[in-house]
Design a protein around this motif. Sequence first.
Motif, short mmCIF file in Angstrom:
data_model
loop_
_atom_site.label_atom_id
_atom_site.label_comp_id
_atom_site.label_asym_id
_atom_site.label_seq_id
_atom_site.Cartn_x
_atom_site.Cartn_y
_atom_site.Cartn_z
N VAL A 215 37.85 43.73 33.25
CA VAL A 215 37.94 42.34 32.82
C VAL A 215 38.51 41.49 33.96
O VAL A 215 38.03 40.38 34.23
CB VAL A 215 38.81 42.21 31.55
CG1 VAL A 215 39.24 40.76 31.34
CG2 VAL A 215 38.05 42.72 30.33
N ARG A 216 39.53 42.02 34.62
CA ARG A 216 40.12 41.29 35.73
C ARG A 216 39.10 41.06 36.86
O ARG A 216 38.99 39.96 37.39
CB ARG A 216 41.34 42.05 36.26
CG ARG A 216 42.07 41.31 37.38
CD ARG A 216 43.44 41.89 37.66
NE ARG A 216 43.38 43.33 37.95
CZ ARG A 216 43.82 44.27 37.13
NH1 ARG A 216 44.33 43.94 35.94
NH2 ARG A 216 43.74 45.55 37.45
N THR A 217 38.35 42.10 37.19
CA THR A 217 37.34 41.98 38.24
C THR A 217 36.27 40.96 37.85
O THR A 217 35.84 40.13 38.67
CB THR A 217 36.68 43.35 38.51
OG1 THR A 217 37.69 44.28 38.89
CG2 THR A 217 35.66 43.25 39.63
N ALA A 218 35.83 41.01 36.58
CA ALA A 218 34.79 40.09 36.11
C ALA A 218 35.28 38.64 36.07
O ALA A 218 34.48 37.71 36.16
CB ALA A 218 34.32 40.51 34.72
N SER A 219 36.58 38.47 35.96
CA SER A 219 37.15 37.13 35.91
C SER A 219 37.37 36.55 37.31
O SER A 219 37.32 35.34 37.51
CB SER A 219 38.49 37.15 35.16
OG SER A 219 38.33 37.63 33.85
N GLU A 220 37.58 37.43 38.28
CA GLU A 220 37.95 36.97 39.62
C GLU A 220 36.77 36.79 40.57
O GLU A 220 36.84 35.98 41.50
CB GLU A 220 38.94 37.96 40.25
CG GLU A 220 40.30 37.99 39.57
CD GLU A 220 41.23 39.00 40.19
OE1 GLU A 220 40.80 39.73 41.10
OE2 GLU A 220 42.41 39.06 39.77
N TYR A 221 35.69 37.54 40.36
CA TYR A 221 34.63 37.55 41.35
C TYR A 221 33.30 37.01 40.83
O TYR A 221 32.94 37.25 39.67
CB TYR A 221 34.44 38.97 41.88
CG TYR A 221 35.69 39.53 42.54
CD1 TYR A 221 36.24 38.91 43.65
CD2 TYR A 221 36.33 40.65 42.02
CE1 TYR A 221 37.39 39.40 44.26
CE2 TYR A 221 37.47 41.16 42.60
CZ TYR A 221 38.00 40.53 43.72
OH TYR A 221 39.15 41.01 44.31
N GLY A 222 32.60 36.32 41.72
CA GLY A 222 31.30 35.75 41.36
C GLY A 222 30.38 35.70 42.56
O GLY A 222 30.63 36.34 43.60
N VAL A 223 29.32 34.93 42.46
CA VAL A 223 28.33 34.82 43.53
C VAL A 223 28.99 34.36 44.82
O VAL A 223 29.77 33.40 44.83
CB VAL A 223 27.22 33.82 43.12
CG1 VAL A 223 26.25 33.62 44.27
CG2 VAL A 223 26.49 34.33 41.88
N GLY A 224 28.72 35.09 45.90
CA GLY A 224 29.26 34.75 47.20
C GLY A 224 30.64 35.31 47.46
O GLY A 224 31.28 34.94 48.46
N CYS A 225 31.12 36.21 46.61
CA CYS A 225 32.49 36.71 46.74
C CYS A 225 32.65 37.79 47.81
O CYS A 225 33.76 38.04 48.29
CB CYS A 225 32.98 37.26 45.41
SG CYS A 225 32.09 38.73 44.83
#
Length: 394
Positions: A262-272
């Motif tokens: 959940v933490r990873t999905a909240s922190e990272y997105g396109v271009g990360c």
Amino acid sequence: MIMQYRKDKNGNEISVLGYGCMRFTKEGGHADIDKAEKEVMAAIDAGVNYLDTAYVYAGNEAAVGEILARNHCRERIYLATKLPHYLIKSVEGAQKMFEEELRRLQTDYIDYYLMHMLTDLPTWEKLKKLGMEDWIREKKASGEIRNIGFSYHGRSDMFMQLIDAYDWDFCQIQYNYMDEHSQAGVEGLRYAHARGIPVIIMEPLRGGRLVNLLPESAKELFAQDEEHRTPAELALKWLYDQPEVTCVLSGMNSMEMVEQNVRTASEYGVGCMTESDRALVEAVRQEITKHVKVGCTGCGYCMPCPRGVDIPGTFRCYNAMYSEGKKSGRRDYLQCTAFRKNPASASQCVGCGKCEQHCPQHIEIRRELKAAAGELETVKYKFMKTAIGVLKLW
């Protein structure tokens, strides 16, 4: 932490992290529903809104249905399950299975319904001749199926043919940094996306191999990492970086996994992804390639074996011999094959080939089982297996 979402073909916002329900913790041969409930609800409360199960995942549809019913949260999530088309011979057969799935899941509609493991165009053509297109149309018109798609294990060229063969609402592929150029691969991912078809990712960690079964040399790379990235974090970050990815399924079976993912999905997105991230991925990829013996993800589609061989377990131990040490792999193999009520040794294989017909990875299972038996079933193993067999008779 705020969960991130990406839109599907119809504008629905799907959490970038989905819950893969195949790997619930087992207790007495069945899903430990109380434990799974805590984990699933923690994920839902954190914003995860896509749950994936299947008809052939033993006990999982019923477990998911019970969890959703207990917590009155069916409307909070998008529910995905699958039709094992390879087990049906008529539309009536499909209808019977679909009704059973609705009963198991305690619902009257499925948000995302997949043709399970649709891997070539001739199979889809055969289903069309049975009348499946009309059946799907009727189910969508009635609202019993909201979105129709397929899960895929095969070559990229056939994947693209399937994408063009029907007006799919979504699809599901195996994709991770070790499978960037195998199965549908990045080429298939981009092809589907270009046609407006959302792509759900399965096996992002290759059945946990990209975390738990890394070779020691790869583990050392993470141990020395000054940025303190974890194997799961890096693998998921690699996926979230790509705009073509709609949702990444994770077979979470501990609260720690739920919280971390959940933490990873909240922190990272396109271009990360940074240059440092890419360098670490490449270094880890090279170390894994050096050590892998069999590219098995542990999905279990090859099972059950008519002779009782634990095929995924054998390959897990075989790979562990080379990634974690021979002693560790052989000890685990003894425990998972000889200590059972019914032995499950690789040497029990008679070469019928049934398993290879269903393997998504197209592994030459018979050949690899023979090789694995040659290294795992030592003189000590055979002695211990015989001794355990004698003890069972007492």
